[in-house]
Design an enzyme around this catalytic site. Structure first.
Site, short mmCIF file in Angstrom:
data_model
loop_
_atom_site.label_atom_id
_atom_site.label_comp_id
_atom_site.label_asym_id
_atom_site.label_seq_id
_atom_site.Cartn_x
_atom_site.Cartn_y
_atom_site.Cartn_z
N ASP A 138 -46.51 96.93 32.16
CA ASP A 138 -46.49 98.35 31.78
C ASP A 138 -45.81 99.15 32.88
O ASP A 138 -45.67 98.70 34.02
CB ASP A 138 -47.91 98.87 31.49
CG ASP A 138 -48.86 98.60 32.63
OD1 ASP A 138 -48.56 99.04 33.75
OD2 ASP A 138 -49.88 97.92 32.41
N HIS A 151 -41.28 94.59 29.00
CA HIS A 151 -42.28 95.56 28.54
C HIS A 151 -43.32 94.93 27.60
O HIS A 151 -44.28 95.60 27.21
CB HIS A 151 -41.59 96.75 27.87
CG HIS A 151 -42.30 98.05 28.09
ND1 HIS A 151 -43.63 98.12 28.48
CD2 HIS A 151 -41.89 99.33 28.01
CE1 HIS A 151 -43.99 99.38 28.61
NE2 HIS A 151 -42.95 100.14 28.33
#
Ligand code: CAO
Length: 264
Positions: free
Chosen positions: A238, A234
């Site tokens: 995304d 992350h």
């Protein structure tokens, strides 16, 4: 008489008696310690490093009805039989992933330890988790972007044979850029895969199950349903990119004829 009645009422009822504990003699084994070495030591090192990555999870279900029918018919095809290849779902999963990676190259990238640089990898070296008697290994199929589904199947067979013998070389075990883990060949639906650092994404595939689903006319039909659970880094991926990649992979697998349109 009165004394006799009083004495009787002071007797404990059977239910309040302390129960007798019967302890059967159970043979007790001896604890055994052994050093963590070989594949297990490598797994301990790589997984500890991987868990420093902030993982993002995303799951979806794939309708494998058409793909299952295609694989079933291809298994009997002379082109497959004469080449002595066992055509499982894996070559399709791997090729479809490579085709989807063309559209989302960030998922085929790697990041350095400090997460200051991202490298978009030119080759799609797709790793696959393999359960062997010696432990978990993750060999990779090199340059999947240039291989046909049949080429991938042949390479998978080679890697599986060497992996089962414990004789895979460093080249086959390093340089992966993206990973799939087909835990469904053993069982289960969902998993929580751990990214193979420095890669940025991994997918865990659940078992194909025949389940009731609605068709486009609203009728209940038999469908071959499979779950996929993705984990992505992350810091650089995304959720929307992961979801769009997964959607495309799903389109290829749910409508295998669409793979022909994008094959290079
Ligand atoms: N759902 C249902 N059936 C499946 C399936 C799935 N997701 N995946 C495979 N199968 C079927 C195959 O099609 C094959 O059936 P047929 O004999 O009818 O053709 C059968 O299960 C056995 O497949 P296989 O295991 O021999 O071959 P494969 O190419 O499908 O998988 C491999 C190869 C290496 C991915 C697998 O053997 C394996 O090791 N899986 C475990 C991975 C693992 O341990 N992951 C966890 C990593 S984290 O610790």
């Amino acid at each position: 008489k009165a004394v006799e009645r009083e004495t009787t009422s002071q007797q404990p009822s059977p239910s309040t008696k302390t129960p007798q504990i019967i302890r059967p003699s159970v043979p007790v084994g001896v604890d055994r310690s052994e050093p963590i070495k070989g594949f297990k030591k490598a797994m301990a090192k790589s997984m500890t490093a991987s868990l420093r990555i902030p993982h993002f999870g995303y799951c979806d279900e794939i309708d494998m009805t058409s793909m299952a029918a295609l694989r079933h018919s291809l298994k009997e095809n002379p082109m497959v039989k004469e080449r002595g290849i066992k055509l499982s779902f894996m070559p399709f999963f791997i090729k479809a992933a490579s085709m989807a990676l063309h559209h989302f190259p960030v998922l085929n990238s790697s990041v350095d330890e400090a997460c200051e640089n991202i490298t978009y990898k030119a080759s799609h070296n797709i790793g696959f988790a393999m359960d062997t008697s010696l432990g978990l290994i993750v060999p990779n199929v090199k340059n999947v972007q240039s291989l046909s589904v049949m080429d991938v199947a042949i390479e998978l067979a080679r890697l599986q044979e060497l992996g089962n013998k414990g004789s895979l070389g460093a080249t086959d075990l390093t340089g992966g850029t993206f990973t799939l883990s087909n835990i469904g060949s053993i069982g289960g639906t969902y998993a929580k895969p751990v990214i193979m650092s420095p890669e940025v994404a991994i997918g865990a595939i659940g078992r194909v199950q025949v389940l009731p689903r609605f068709n486009s006319k609203g009728e209940v039909v038999r469908a071959s349903i499979m779950q996929v659970s993705w984990s992505a880094d992350h810091r650089v991926i995304d959720g929307a990119s992961m979801a769009r990649f997964s959607n495309l992979w799903k389109v290829y697998l749910e409508n295998p004829s669409t793979m022909i349109l994008d094959l290079k």
